[in-house]
Design a protein around this motif. Structure first.
Motif, mmCIF file in Angstrom:
data_model
loop_
_atom_site.group_PDB
_atom_site.id
_atom_site.type_symbol
_atom_site.label_atom_id
_atom_site.label_comp_id
_atom_site.label_asym_id
_atom_site.label_seq_id
_atom_site.Cartn_x
_atom_site.Cartn_y
_atom_site.Cartn_z
ATOM 1 N N ASN A 189 0.856 -1.190 0.000
ATOM 2 C CA ASN A 189 0.000 0.000 0.000
ATOM 3 C C ASN A 189 0.893 1.240 0.000
ATOM 4 O OD1 ASN A 189 -2.233 1.681 0.162
ATOM 5 N ND2 ASN A 189 -2.299 1.600 2.390
ATOM 6 N N GLY A 218 -11.581 2.665 -6.513
ATOM 7 C CA GLY A 218 -12.313 1.899 -5.519
ATOM 8 C C GLY A 218 -13.719 2.378 -5.245
ATOM 9 N N GLU A 219 -14.166 3.414 -5.953
ATOM 10 C CA GLU A 219 -15.514 3.938 -5.720
ATOM 11 C C GLU A 219 -16.507 3.333 -6.708
ATOM 12 O OE1 GLU A 219 -14.806 8.362 -3.815
ATOM 13 O OE2 GLU A 219 -15.257 8.199 -5.953
ATOM 14 N N SER A 270 -11.522 1.090 -11.344
ATOM 15 C CA SER A 270 -10.253 0.407 -11.055
ATOM 16 C C SER A 270 -9.064 1.105 -11.694
ATOM 17 C CB SER A 270 -10.321 -1.044 -11.551
ATOM 18 O OG SER A 270 -10.557 -1.093 -12.939
ATOM 19 N N ASP A 322 -15.496 -6.341 -5.566
ATOM 20 C CA ASP A 322 -15.210 -6.342 -4.127
ATOM 21 C C ASP A 322 -13.719 -6.188 -3.866
ATOM 22 O OD1 ASP A 322 -17.897 -6.684 -3.569
ATOM 23 O OD2 ASP A 322 -17.753 -8.874 -3.577
ATOM 24 N N VAL A 323 -12.903 -6.833 -4.713
ATOM 25 C CA VAL A 323 -11.449 -6.727 -4.564
ATOM 26 C C VAL A 323 -10.996 -5.299 -4.852
ATOM 27 C CG1 VAL A 323 -9.217 -7.590 -5.376
ATOM 28 C CG2 VAL A 323 -11.175 -9.136 -5.229
ATOM 29 N N ARG A 374 -12.712 -2.601 -4.560
ATOM 30 C CA ARG A 374 -13.192 -1.701 -3.515
ATOM 31 C C ARG A 374 -12.316 -1.803 -2.269
ATOM 32 N NH1 ARG A 374 -17.841 -3.538 -3.411
ATOM 33 N NH2 ARG A 374 -18.881 -2.102 -4.825
ATOM 34 N N ALA A 375 -11.841 -3.023 -1.954
ATOM 35 C CA ALA A 375 -11.049 -3.232 -0.743
ATOM 36 C C ALA A 375 -9.593 -2.799 -0.919
ATOM 37 C CB ALA A 375 -11.102 -4.712 -0.333
ATOM 38 N N ALA A 376 -9.012 -3.029 -2.105
ATOM 39 C CA ALA A 376 -7.607 -2.675 -2.343
ATOM 40 C C ALA A 376 -7.459 -2.027 -3.704
ATOM 41 C CB ALA A 376 -6.734 -3.930 -2.246
ATOM 42 N N PRO A 377 -7.972 -0.809 -3.893
ATOM 43 C CA PRO A 377 -7.968 -0.182 -5.207
ATOM 44 C C PRO A 377 -6.586 0.098 -5.756
ATOM 45 C CG PRO A 377 -8.598 1.386 -3.501
ATOM 46 C CD PRO A 377 -8.588 0.040 -2.861
#
Length: 202
Positions: free
Chosen positions: A30, A159-160, A178, A190-191, A193-196
């Motif tokens: 990150n 991620g939005e 993305s 979902d992926v 959104r969680a780790a854009p």
């Protein structure tokens, strides 16, 4: 003549020294920076002496870097990033600095904590899709990978959620942004959104 040949060989050796001695590094899960200067140390684990080499400047909440260009910049600084996941882009976000005085506050002081939390107001997420942009929506499940083009019904950051109208069928697809001009639907949403920052670079 011999002197000229020696100078040419020396210049060639200097030009290729960085790549010949490049040390392998791993992209951080990150990547964040705290001062607007995006350095190789912010991006890679084990950057060593090259950690302070600046590769980009962030002027908003995040900045998106092209993976190929980043790989070249790392190699120039003597680092070898193999990009094993085949990422296309890498997003770097602003580090969330702790509110001043929060660390010194006693853990049992419940009256102080709500005030400290209210003092932090995160900035807006940098848009990667604007309203009416043409967006490529990818849907992947199991071994099936489908892609359609559609028009964004609203703007969105990494991620939005974003509604995309399929221009062929006029049906609206619920997707997640993305990357620039890219969105995903289905389980991959979902992926994203969680780790854009990781999904966007693929």
């Amino acid at each position: 003549m011999r002197l000229t040949r020696t100078l040419i060989l020396s210049a060639a050796a200097c030009a290729f020294a960085g790549s010949a001695w490049a040390g392998p590094v791993v992209l951080r899960a990150n990547p964040v920076d705290d001062d607007g200067r995006v350095t190789l140390g912010d991006l890679f684990e084990g950057a060593g002496p090259a950690a302070d080499v600046m590769v980009a400047q962030r002027v908003g909440p995040s900045v998106v870097l092209e993976a190929g260009q980043l790989q070249a910049q790392a190699r120039q600084a003597g680092l070898d990033w193999a990009n094993p996941n085949g990422l296309r882009r890498v997003a770097v976000r602003r580090a969330e600095a702790p509110v001043q005085g929060m660390a010194e506050a006693p853990a049992a002081s419940a009256a102080v904590q709500p005030t400290a939390r209210a003092a932090y107001r995160p900035g807006p997420v940098q848009q990667v899709i604007a309203r009416n942009d043409m967006v490529r929506v990818t849907y992947q499940v199991g071994g099936v990978n489908l892609a359609v083009m559609g028009k964004a019904m609203r703007g969105a950051g990494l991620g939005e959620p974003v509604a995309i109208m399929n221009t062929a069928s006029n049906r609206v697809i619920d997707a997640v942004a993305s990357g620039p001009g890219q969105a995903v639907a289905g389980p991959a949403a979902d992926v994203a959104r969680a780790a854009p920052q990781q999904f966007a670079a693929r």
